[in-house]
Design a protein around this motif. Structure first.
Motif, short mmCIF file in Angstrom:
data_model
loop_
_atom_site.label_atom_id
_atom_site.label_comp_id
_atom_site.label_asym_id
_atom_site.label_seq_id
_atom_site.Cartn_x
_atom_site.Cartn_y
_atom_site.Cartn_z
N ALA A 113 1.62 -4.44 9.55
CA ALA A 113 0.40 -5.07 8.90
C ALA A 113 -0.29 -5.89 9.88
O ALA A 113 0.22 -5.97 11.02
CB ALA A 113 0.60 -5.74 7.70
N ASP A 114 -1.36 -6.46 9.55
CA ASP A 114 -1.95 -7.57 10.40
C ASP A 114 -1.32 -8.91 10.34
O ASP A 114 -1.78 -9.69 9.99
CB ASP A 114 -3.58 -7.72 10.41
N HIS A 167 3.81 1.22 2.70
CA HIS A 167 3.46 0.53 3.85
C HIS A 167 3.72 -0.84 3.65
O HIS A 167 4.36 -1.25 2.83
CB HIS A 167 1.98 1.05 4.48
N ARG A 210 -5.98 1.92 8.13
CA ARG A 210 -6.22 1.17 6.67
C ARG A 210 -5.84 -0.08 6.66
O ARG A 210 -5.44 -0.73 7.59
CB ARG A 210 -5.39 2.01 5.57
N LYS A 211 -5.93 -0.89 5.74
CA LYS A 211 -5.71 -2.35 5.61
C LYS A 211 -4.38 -2.66 5.89
O LYS A 211 -3.92 -3.85 6.37
CB LYS A 211 -6.22 -3.01 4.41
N ALA A 212 -3.35 -1.88 5.51
CA ALA A 212 -2.03 -2.13 5.69
C ALA A 212 -1.31 -1.27 6.61
O ALA A 212 -0.14 -1.57 6.95
CB ALA A 212 -1.25 -1.85 4.35
N THR A 213 -2.02 -0.61 7.69
CA THR A 213 -1.45 0.05 8.62
C THR A 213 -2.13 -0.45 9.99
O THR A 213 -3.01 0.60 10.49
CB THR A 213 -1.89 1.58 8.56
N PHE A 214 -1.91 -1.49 10.30
CA PHE A 214 -2.72 -2.08 11.32
C PHE A 214 -2.17 -2.00 12.74
O PHE A 214 -2.76 -1.49 13.73
CB PHE A 214 -2.34 -3.66 11.19
N THR A 224 -1.65 -6.26 2.54
CA THR A 224 -2.97 -6.39 2.98
C THR A 224 -3.14 -7.98 3.17
O THR A 224 -2.58 -8.78 2.49
CB THR A 224 -4.01 -5.81 2.49
N THR A 225 -3.91 -8.46 4.25
CA THR A 225 -4.43 -9.75 4.41
C THR A 225 -5.10 -10.17 3.23
O THR A 225 -4.99 -11.29 2.83
CB THR A 225 -5.50 -9.85 5.77
N ASP A 226 -5.95 -9.32 2.54
CA ASP A 226 -6.65 -9.56 1.19
C ASP A 226 -5.78 -9.96 0.07
O ASP A 226 -5.97 -10.97 -0.65
CB ASP A 226 -7.57 -8.41 0.81
N GLU A 281 0.74 -1.13 -0.04
CA GLU A 281 0.09 0.02 -0.01
C GLU A 281 0.92 1.25 0.08
O GLU A 281 1.73 1.08 0.80
CB GLU A 281 -0.98 -0.08 1.19
#
Length: 489
Positions: free
Chosen positions: A176-177, A144, A314-318, A147-149, A135
């Motif tokens: 990330a997560d 960053h 956001r998805k990549a900033t967990f 993502t998990t997706d 991302e």
């Protein structure tokens, strides 16, 4: 053994106290044969334990004594099944991870903003990288994580991948997560390899992102020297058994490691581990508080912005590491490199890195309020000096697209090549790396198609004075590409 013990360091000190007559390397013989000026500066204590793998001191390539004990204590400290010490830095540990799971033709899922050591390992192993686009933060001009997706999609398309590599946290401290990524990869029976170069401390404090071992990753290459208090070039490789063979890891790391291992580096890993376990929570807690205080003060300075928790969501900033101070200077109308140079020349301050738009400063237990005050004073002056520039220019963040990979990095690296002018290379397949170091993330890797956009981006970095590295021609007038064979008429 107790975590308060340091079997490796203590063993070296006891050996030095015996003052044996040495008929082995290193040739300086406890400092007697070294340059006197250097000896005076370094000190006799350091030189007395600059030793080699003689019997009483164990052998990193086949540890059975004090090194084995020190590695076992480290594994316990980091929640790993096995820990291997690295005197080849985290680069050596990263290469070990990849080469332990990948061979020629094997796929590995990696973010495109990986460190050059990842791509080096892919060239050495002959693996095929399956890139995930990280991302992009268009406000800051940095990448960053993934993502998990994106990880799930990549594994659905490439279930035969031999590994998923994750950067946790990034150079800029963003995570990330990771736990969810591990769960997804393990559902495909694929191991997760973590570049944890900038995260040794996160394992030891609850207010920081999850560490690789806490998240259940299979391997993690961790720079103890960067933020954990050991000497430069000393790192560790943590592994959990199951999807990874510790015996194969030992074989690979031994292949990549010098047989003349530095006991100064190894001993520093031993004592750094002790301090992280016994004092880490308190020390890191103070560091976080100091960093947050500095961050708040920076954000009161006109035209400067220091990133905080608002980056999350956001998805990549967990999650993020607050001890990393990302200072956006683009509103001053100057580059990060110009700001870095000004701080060096005016205040004798050295930052961790600069890029076109930012400065990165790291805060560690080695910092105090005094250093924080100096930084704030310098940044206030920086804003004042360049105030007029900020009125003239509102910088637009420019980040190029990731180039297309036409050949595997290994095939491109070893292909029949030729050198062409940099300005005339658009459309050709590059055969070497081009990166800005630090952070060491390649703009081009061997096998990618050169685009005009990326050439412009490289030129921007050169003109800004940033350290563009990789090509054989360090002036970047020429670049090595895959040789094109003309049609026979």
């Amino acid at each position: 053994m107790s975590q308060k013990e340091t079997p490796l360091f203590s063993g070296l000190v006891e050996h030095a106290k015996k003052n044996p007559v040495q008929f082995h390397i290193p040739g300086h013989k406890k400092g007697s044969g070294i340059d006197p000026e250097f000896r005076k500066f370094i000190g006799d204590n350091a030189l007395s334990i600059d030793l080699i793998n003689i019997g009483p001191l164990d052998d990193l390539h086949s540890p059975k004594g004090i090194i084995k004990q020190a590695q076992e204590l480290a594994a316990e400290a980091f929640g790993a099944d096995h820990t291997f010490f690295s005197v080849q830095g985290t680069s050596g540990a990263i290469m070990t991870m990849i080469m332990a799971v990948c061979g020629p033709g094997d796929k590995i899922i990696v973010p495109r903003n990986v460190h050059k050591s990842v791509m080096s390992a892919i060239v050495f192993s002959g693996a095929i990288p399956i890139f995930i686009h990280p991302e992009i933060d268009e406000k800051l001009g940095i990448s960053h994580g993934i993502t998990t997706d994106a990880v799930e999609k990549a594994l659905e398309q490439h279930p035969d991948a031999k590994g998923v590599l994750v950067i946790n946290p990034t150079y800029f401290g963003v995570s990330a997560d990771l736990r969810k990524i591990v769960e997804i990869a393990h559902s495909f029976q694929v191991p997760v390899l973590v570049d944890e170069a900038h995260g040794v401390h996160i394992h030891f404090h609850d207010e920081l992102p999850l560490s690789a071992m806490q998240a259940g990753a299979d391997m993690a290459a961790t720079s103890v020297h960067k933020l954990g208090g050991s000497m430069t070039q000393s790192s560790i490789l943590n592994i959990k058994e199951g999807l990874v063979s510790p015996k194969r890891v030992q074989s690979i790391i031994s292949m990549l490691t010098t047989t003349s291992t530095s006991y100064l580096l190894l001993a520093s890993l031993d004592v750094a581990r002790r301090r992280l376990v016994t004092e880490g929570k308190e020390l890191i807690g103070e560091t976080i508080r100091l960093a947050q205080s500095i961050r708040e003060r920076i954000n009161k300075i006109e035209h400067l912005y220091c990133v905080g928790p608002e980056i999350l969501g956001r998805k990549a900033t967990f999650d993020y590491d607050p001890t990393k101070l990302i200072i956006s200077i683009k509103d001053l109308g100057i580059t990060g490199y110009e700001a870095e140079k000004w701080l060096r020349e005016t205040y004798n301050i050295e930052v961790e890195l600069s890029d076109l738009y930012n400065l990165l400063c790291i805060i560690t237990p080695g910092d105090t309020e005094q250093e924080g005050d100096v930084l704030i004073k310098a940044l206030q002056d920086l804003s004042s000096v360049f105030h007029t520039e900020s009125e003239k220019l509102h910088a637009q963040v420019v980040l190029p697209d990731i180039p297309l990979l036409a050949l595997t990095p290994r095939d491109a690296f070893y292909a029949d090549t030729e050198v062409v002018p940099f300005a005339e290379s658009e459309g050709r397949i590059i055969a070497e790396f081009v990166m800005v170091y630090p952070p060491g993330i390649p703009i081009f890797i061997p096998g990618e198609i050169i685009t005009e956009e990326n050439l412009r981006y490289i030129q921007m970095n050169i003109e800004a004075g940033l350290p563009v590295q990789g090509p054989e021609d360090d002036q970047l007038k020429m670049i090595r590409v895959i040789k094109e064979h003309k049609a026979i008429r």
